[in-house]
Design a protein around this motif. Sequence first.
Motif, PDB file in Angstrom:
ATOM      1  N   SER A  26       0.505  -1.411   0.191  1.00 42.84           N
ATOM      2  CA  SER A  26       0.050  -0.083   0.055  1.00 42.84           C
ATOM      3  C   SER A  26       0.464   1.456   0.156  1.00 42.84           C
ATOM      4  O   SER A  26       1.889   1.323   1.183  1.00 42.84           O
ATOM      5  CB  SER A  26      -1.040  -0.364   1.298  1.00 42.84           C
ATOM      6  OG  SER A  26      -1.533  -1.080   1.197  1.00 42.84           O
ATOM      7  N   ALA A  83      -2.603   6.306   0.136  1.00 40.72           N
ATOM      8  CA  ALA A  83      -3.728   5.361   0.687  1.00 40.72           C
ATOM      9  C   ALA A  83      -3.644   4.941   2.453  1.00 40.72           C
ATOM     10  O   ALA A  83      -5.312   5.185   3.002  1.00 40.72           O
ATOM     11  CB  ALA A  83      -3.985   4.022   0.035  1.00 40.72           C
ATOM     12  N   SER A 140      -6.369   6.079   5.675  1.00 34.72           N
ATOM     13  CA  SER A 140      -6.759   5.238   6.248  1.00 34.72           C
ATOM     14  C   SER A 140      -7.146   5.395   7.397  1.00 34.72           C
ATOM     15  O   SER A 140      -8.123   5.612   8.793  1.00 34.72           O
ATOM     16  CB  SER A 140      -6.468   3.754   5.434  1.00 34.72           C
ATOM     17  OG  SER A 140      -6.674   2.763   6.280  1.00 34.72           O
ATOM     18  N   LYS A 168      -5.905  -4.523   3.374  1.00 31.90           N
ATOM     19  CA  LYS A 168      -6.016  -4.118   2.076  1.00 31.90           C
ATOM     20  C   LYS A 168      -7.434  -3.953   1.781  1.00 31.90           C
ATOM     21  O   LYS A 168      -7.983  -2.549   1.742  1.00 31.90           O
ATOM     22  CB  LYS A 168      -6.289  -5.314   0.659  1.00 31.90           C
ATOM     23  CG  LYS A 168      -4.392  -5.146   0.445  1.00 31.90           C
ATOM     24  CD  LYS A 168      -4.623  -6.214  -1.167  1.00 31.90           C
ATOM     25  CE  LYS A 168      -2.654  -6.212  -1.450  1.00 31.90           C
ATOM     26  NZ  LYS A 168      -2.209  -6.175  -2.464  1.00 31.90           N
ATOM     27  N   TRP A 212      -8.302   0.614   1.374  1.00 32.97           N
ATOM     28  CA  TRP A 212      -9.427   1.002   0.660  1.00 32.97           C
ATOM     29  C   TRP A 212     -11.029   0.894   0.924  1.00 32.97           C
ATOM     30  O   TRP A 212     -11.297   2.211   0.117  1.00 32.97           O
ATOM     31  CB  TRP A 212      -9.278  -0.077  -0.982  1.00 32.97           C
ATOM     32  CG  TRP A 212      -8.086  -0.305  -0.819  1.00 32.97           C
ATOM     33  CD1 TRP A 212      -6.668  -1.008  -0.702  1.00 32.97           C
ATOM     34  CD2 TRP A 212      -7.210   1.027  -1.757  1.00 32.97           C
ATOM     35  NE1 TRP A 212      -5.567  -0.612  -1.845  1.00 32.97           N
ATOM     36  CE2 TRP A 212      -5.742   1.006  -2.249  1.00 32.97           C
ATOM     37  CE3 TRP A 212      -7.621   2.369  -2.557  1.00 32.97           C
ATOM     38  CZ2 TRP A 212      -4.666   1.087  -2.721  1.00 32.97           C
ATOM     39  CZ3 TRP A 212      -6.431   3.179  -2.907  1.00 32.97           C
ATOM     40  CH2 TRP A 212      -5.060   2.906  -2.998  1.00 32.97           C
TER      41      TRP A 212
END
Length: 510
Positions: free
Chosen positions: A22, A26, A30, A154, A158
Amino acid sequence: MSAWLSRGQHNRKDYYLGGNSSGPLAIALSTMATQCSTNSLLGVPAFVAFNGGLVWLQYELGVPFAMIGLMLLIMPALRSLNLISVYQYVEDRFDLRARLLLSGLFLILRAFATGVTIFGVGLMIARVLQVDFLMAVLILMAATIIYDFLGGMKAVIWSDVIQIVLIFGSVIAAVVVAVNINGGIGDTLAIFPPERKQAIDFSGTGLGDGQTFAFWPMLLGGFFLYLAYYGCDQTQAQRSLATRSVGDTNKALFIGGLLRFPLVVTYCLLGVAIGSFAAYHPEFLEQLKINPDKPGEPDLNLAVPVFILHQFPTGLIGLVLVGVLGAAMSSLDSTLNSMSAVTMQDFIHRLTPRQLSDKQELILSKLTTVLWGVACLAFSFVVGGISDTVVESVNKIGSLLNGPLLALFTMGLLTKFIGARAAVVGLIAGLVSNGLLWKFAEDVSWLWWNVFGFVVAWVIASLFAMIDRQKPNEYTRQQNFRLELSSKTKRQVAILAIYGVLIGVGLSLV
């Protein structure tokens, strides 16, 4: 999306770190989505509208400086060790007992704090959908557990990226509509109580005067809280461990340090608009008196959803409430994944006598995510009344451990003379001192617990180490973390320092 992201999972590292693939943007988004959760979207506007006002923004003064501390010391050291659980470092530096104690404390306190989050969101869902509380929390947790179970880290990252865009957009839309309902920005500010417009409060110390949200406890307590939360708490640090490199970790911290303040300002502005509306319409508080456990008292946690339901146009109601639900999921998904990671790494994997295959470990990792989801759901039925707002409840629970937790990590990184026994004694002393403050010193701001717990843990551990004279283990003798800053990191640190000063100057002018 989670099912698609799960295709590359082969072992627990893929599940918990997303294969270290990642990017920093991102991860920063997050992390920010998790921190600015429904606790904030429900609690902070209510606090601004009906309690302390804009002094909540003082809490943000410590963020840029905490990010600098993390970039300079804690995260480069931990990221370079290729960990899944940050508490593995505690065993390497001290011993297994220290690791298991800290991991156990994290799991217990995080489960309670997550229960508070579920409680607050459950009340909102029950109110919106006209269902009972049990059905509301089942709706919330079923969706969250399923995509967390499938996609792992993940999916957490996302989904959080999508959710932070939705959160920011819905809050901005809510502010615009709310200000328009009040007749414009001028009328909104004119009727908002003057004592709540002040963003900096030097009138107290929070040391026995009942001024919980005075300047110094919010600045210093917030600084220590954010250092511990972003660097030593698995729920946040796990994202920083999932980067491709130490440089990406620092970049993620840098981006988060810049973007967090504008988001907090938006939901503080929503609180201003709601406070002004309540001043125009005193009957609004009557609509909040729906908590059967506190008959006749308004439930401030419901101020935002009730205001939206009664005042916003169809369509925008759905957008904003989905934003609130997205904020809830962004907090819950990372918490469940991190609790599963600690359980697997620090207990099952570390203590299981026989070697498990990658497939077995992956299945167990997913099952522990589900089990912690069920456990946190159960906690939501017993932790509802800690404070008037959910955001304060969650922060009080976290502040019990933040200071001693940070002390333990910094002892390990900065000293070689403090051994395992001294570190554990210091940790327990810091935790007990904070518990005593909660029980017997209600006039002392809970924000100071983050500082006092840190200082008490360090002092007691240092004194005990002088008496105990425990020899350092092999890892301690060999450790030699060198601070080697790239020119890019130096620029980032300088920008954050200037940014923090500008925030302080700006708030002093409000």
